[in-house]
Motif scaffolding. Structure first.
Motif, PDB file in Angstrom:
ATOM      1  N   VAL A  14      15.091 -58.876 -34.772  1.00 22.51           N
ATOM      2  CA  VAL A  14      15.371 -57.685 -35.575  1.00 22.51           C
ATOM      3  C   VAL A  14      14.934 -56.431 -34.834  1.00 22.51           C
ATOM      4  O   VAL A  14      15.608 -55.398 -34.869  1.00 22.51           O
ATOM      5  CB  VAL A  14      14.651 -57.783 -36.947  1.00 22.51           C
ATOM      6  N   ALA A  15      13.812 -56.513 -34.122  1.00 20.79           N
ATOM      7  CA  ALA A  15      13.321 -55.364 -33.359  1.00 20.79           C
ATOM      8  C   ALA A  15      14.320 -54.947 -32.282  1.00 20.79           C
ATOM      9  O   ALA A  15      14.619 -53.756 -32.112  1.00 20.79           O
ATOM     10  CB  ALA A  15      11.974 -55.704 -32.727  1.00 20.79           C
ATOM     11  N   ILE A  16      14.850 -55.921 -31.564  1.00 16.22           N
ATOM     12  CA  ILE A  16      15.809 -55.615 -30.498  1.00 16.22           C
ATOM     13  C   ILE A  16      17.103 -55.055 -31.087  1.00 16.22           C
ATOM     14  O   ILE A  16      17.699 -54.120 -30.523  1.00 16.22           O
ATOM     15  CB  ILE A  16      16.113 -56.879 -29.668  1.00 16.22           C
ATOM     16  N   ILE A  17      17.547 -55.594 -32.219  1.00 13.11           N
ATOM     17  CA  ILE A  17      18.763 -55.073 -32.858  1.00 13.11           C
ATOM     18  C   ILE A  17      18.578 -53.613 -33.249  1.00 13.11           C
ATOM     19  O   ILE A  17      19.472 -52.778 -33.043  1.00 13.11           O
ATOM     20  CB  ILE A  17      19.120 -55.933 -34.092  1.00 13.11           C
ATOM     21  N   CYS A  18      17.411 -53.273 -33.800  1.00 15.38           N
ATOM     22  CA  CYS A  18      17.133 -51.868 -34.146  1.00 15.38           C
ATOM     23  C   CYS A  18      17.167 -50.992 -32.914  1.00 15.38           C
ATOM     24  O   CYS A  18      17.735 -49.878 -32.935  1.00 15.38           O
ATOM     25  CB  CYS A  18      15.765 -51.755 -34.823  1.00 15.38           C
ATOM     26  N   GLY A  19      16.598 -51.469 -31.821  1.00 11.53           N
ATOM     27  CA  GLY A  19      16.605 -50.697 -30.591  1.00 11.53           C
ATOM     28  C   GLY A  19      18.005 -50.519 -30.029  1.00 11.53           C
ATOM     29  O   GLY A  19      18.375 -49.421 -29.592  1.00 11.53           O
ATOM     30  N   LEU A  20      18.797 -51.582 -30.045  1.00  8.81           N
ATOM     31  CA  LEU A  20      20.164 -51.509 -29.533  1.00  8.81           C
ATOM     32  C   LEU A  20      21.004 -50.528 -30.339  1.00  8.81           C
ATOM     33  O   LEU A  20      21.735 -49.705 -29.770  1.00  8.81           O
ATOM     34  CB  LEU A  20      20.807 -52.898 -29.556  1.00  8.81           C
ATOM     35  N   LEU A  21      20.918 -50.612 -31.654  1.00  6.33           N
ATOM     36  CA  LEU A  21      21.716 -49.730 -32.504  1.00  6.33           C
ATOM     37  C   LEU A  21      21.310 -48.269 -32.315  1.00  6.33           C
ATOM     38  O   LEU A  21      22.162 -47.384 -32.142  1.00  6.33           O
ATOM     39  CB  LEU A  21      21.565 -50.134 -33.974  1.00  6.33           C
ATOM     40  N   PHE A  71       5.430 -52.884 -25.659  1.00 10.08           N
ATOM     41  CA  PHE A  71       6.232 -52.682 -24.461  1.00 10.08           C
ATOM     42  C   PHE A  71       5.632 -53.480 -23.309  1.00 10.08           C
ATOM     43  O   PHE A  71       4.452 -53.833 -23.334  1.00 10.08           O
ATOM     44  CB  PHE A  71       6.287 -51.199 -24.060  1.00 10.08           C
ATOM     45  N   GLY A  72       6.461 -53.710 -22.295  1.00  9.24           N
ATOM     46  CA  GLY A  72       6.007 -54.452 -21.130  1.00  9.24           C
ATOM     47  C   GLY A  72       6.323 -53.736 -19.833  1.00  9.24           C
ATOM     48  O   GLY A  72       6.932 -52.659 -19.821  1.00  9.24           O
ATOM     49  N   LEU A  73       5.935 -54.370 -18.726  1.00  9.74           N
ATOM     50  CA  LEU A  73       6.185 -53.796 -17.406  1.00  9.74           C
ATOM     51  C   LEU A  73       7.679 -53.654 -17.142  1.00  9.74           C
ATOM     52  O   LEU A  73       8.128 -52.673 -16.548  1.00  9.74           O
ATOM     53  CB  LEU A  73       5.547 -54.683 -16.331  1.00  9.74           C
ATOM     54  N   GLY A  74       8.464 -54.629 -17.585  1.00 11.93           N
ATOM     55  CA  GLY A  74       9.910 -54.560 -17.389  1.00 11.93           C
ATOM     56  C   GLY A  74      10.525 -53.351 -18.065  1.00 11.93           C
ATOM     57  O   GLY A  74      11.418 -52.695 -17.507  1.00 11.93           O
ATOM     58  N   GLY A  96      10.512 -46.174 -31.715  1.00 12.36           N
ATOM     59  CA  GLY A  96       9.310 -46.293 -32.535  1.00 12.36           C
ATOM     60  C   GLY A  96       9.379 -47.461 -33.496  1.00 12.36           C
ATOM     61  O   GLY A  96       8.424 -48.250 -33.614  1.00 12.36           O
ATOM     62  N   VAL A  97      10.514 -47.595 -34.179  1.00 14.80           N
ATOM     63  CA  VAL A  97      10.699 -48.716 -35.104  1.00 14.80           C
ATOM     64  C   VAL A  97      10.688 -50.038 -34.348  1.00 14.80           C
ATOM     65  O   VAL A  97      10.045 -51.021 -34.771  1.00 14.80           O
ATOM     66  CB  VAL A  97      12.022 -48.555 -35.885  1.00 14.80           C
ATOM     67  N   MET A  98      11.387 -50.082 -33.225  1.00 13.84           N
ATOM     68  CA  MET A  98      11.461 -51.308 -32.435  1.00 13.84           C
ATOM     69  C   MET A  98      10.075 -51.720 -31.941  1.00 13.84           C
ATOM     70  O   MET A  98       9.694 -52.899 -32.014  1.00 13.84           O
ATOM     71  CB  MET A  98      12.402 -51.114 -31.250  1.00 13.84           C
ATOM     72  N   SER A  99       9.316 -50.745 -31.396  1.00 13.70           N
ATOM     73  CA  SER A  99       7.990 -51.061 -30.864  1.00 13.70           C
ATOM     74  C   SER A  99       7.054 -51.555 -31.965  1.00 13.70           C
ATOM     75  O   SER A  99       6.252 -52.475 -31.749  1.00 13.70           O
ATOM     76  CB  SER A  99       7.396 -49.843 -30.167  1.00 13.70           C
ATOM     77  N   TYR A 100       7.172 -50.955 -33.154  1.00 13.85           N
ATOM     78  CA  TYR A 100       6.335 -51.398 -34.281  1.00 13.85           C
ATOM     79  C   TYR A 100       6.668 -52.837 -34.664  1.00 13.85           C
ATOM     80  O   TYR A 100       5.763 -53.671 -34.850  1.00 13.85           O
ATOM     81  CB  TYR A 100       6.542 -50.469 -35.478  1.00 13.85           C
ATOM     82  N   LEU A 101       7.979 -53.144 -34.754  1.00 13.06           N
ATOM     83  CA  LEU A 101       8.393 -54.495 -35.123  1.00 13.06           C
ATOM     84  C   LEU A 101       7.994 -55.509 -34.049  1.00 13.06           C
ATOM     85  O   LEU A 101       7.566 -56.630 -34.360  1.00 13.06           O
ATOM     86  CB  LEU A 101       9.903 -54.535 -35.352  1.00 13.06           C
ATOM     87  N   MET A 102       8.130 -55.110 -32.773  1.00  9.41           N
ATOM     88  CA  MET A 102       7.737 -56.010 -31.682  1.00  9.41           C
ATOM     89  C   MET A 102       6.233 -56.265 -31.709  1.00  9.41           C
ATOM     90  O   MET A 102       5.775 -57.383 -31.449  1.00  9.41           O
ATOM     91  CB  MET A 102       8.157 -55.410 -30.340  1.00  9.41           C
TER      92      MET A 102
END
Length: 306
Positions: free
Chosen positions: A268-275, A149-152, A135-141
């Protein structure tokens, strides 16, 4: 070496290959190798190596059972087509989040839906952490690019579902590592390679010859044969959840390495998602102060024998 240590050794080998899978799969997409090209070629090479060995050992009877065929269709052809396709639409970091990060969860839910194995509190904690991080990652993205989000990402998540089902069936049916790996590779080649040759466009001339050869060797031998053997052996010794959780670390490391190696962005969005996905998948709180289940079983057996 104790069964537990053997399990961790198999996990380490699997981690190295799976980390390489994330990087090389992204490279194959950058080089113009399609998902159906690499899927067909990897299983064709594995088929050419494994079938003569099985014939020489007179060990082909297991191939005619339904279990190897079902595993091949789920964890072989279908998984590869969706996973390799996803790398054409999303970077390596997204694979770590939506594919490998979701595999332990998909495994737990598949066990519940197929065999009615209950979900414990740890799984629900993981669900909460993962959904929050996504949720946080998608908001930041969305704030950064206007797209969450994308097809991938969708294809990676679908691949995680296939692999979760594959892992649960593999654990339930108790096939040997050799039979599981051989069955998946051979049936995948028998079913998909003819379809590929007849109906799919070929992109063999798009990459450099050494690029194509290197991809086929790595994915056909290391990923299909070696990693499958070590992954199955790790599941036997550590259990499906623990083995899957530790192996999940490899693609997260690969996602970080992809930044300098493949010049991919790490926002930053990807880092939040990874963590968030990493913590939810590994469940570090579950490991603290707890004795390994396998060691408990071995100690109980030892006491009973005495």
């Amino acid at each position: 070496m104790s069964p537990q240590k053997q399990g961790y050794l198999y996990v380490l080998i699997t981690m190295c290959i799976w980390g390489g899978f994330t990087l090389t799969a992204r490279l194959s997409a950058n080089w113009g190798i399609s998902a159906w090209d690499i899927t067909a070629l990897r299983f064709a090479l594995a088929f050419c190596i494994l079938l003569p060995i099985l014939i020489y050992k007179k060990d082909t009877a297991f191939l005619w059972k339904k279990e190897p065929f079902i595993l091949a269709m789920i964890g072989g052809v279908t998984y590869c087509l969706t996973a390799y396709s996803a790398f054409h639409y999303a970077p390596a970091a997204h694979a770590a989040i939506f594919l490998n990060g979701c595999i332990p969860l998909c495994t737990a839910f598949a066990a519940f839906l197929i065999f009615r194995q209950p979900l414990d509190k740890h799984t629900w904690i993981s669900v909460s952490i993962m959904l929050s991080s996504i949720g946080v990652m998608s908001y930041l993205m969305y704030m950064e690019s206007g797209v969450a989000f994308g097809l991938g990402d969708l294809l990676f998540f679908i691949s995680a579902i296939w692999w979760g089902i594959f892992t649960v069936l593999l654990k339930q049916w108790k096939l040997s590592a050799w039979h599981a790996m051989s069955g998946v590779a051979i049936w995948s080649a028998i079913i998909f390679v003819p379809i590929y040759l007849l109906f799919f466009p070929k992109h063999w001339s798009d990459p450099e010859p050494m690029q194509l050869i290197g991809q086929v060797i790595f994915h056909g031998i290391f990923v299909v044969i070696i990693a499958t053997l070590t992954y199955v052996e790790a599941i036997k010794r550590l259990g499906a959840f623990k083995a899957g959780s530790i192996v999940t670390l490899a693609p997260f490391i690969a996602a970080v390495l992809a930044v300098p190696l493949l010049d991919e962005p790490l926002s930053v969005a990807i880092i939040c998602g990874l963590l968030g996905m990493g913590i939810g998948a590994i469940q570090p709180w579950k490991w603290l102060g707890r004795q390994d289940t396998l060691e408990k079983q071995l100690q109980q057996q030892k006491k009973q024998s005495e």
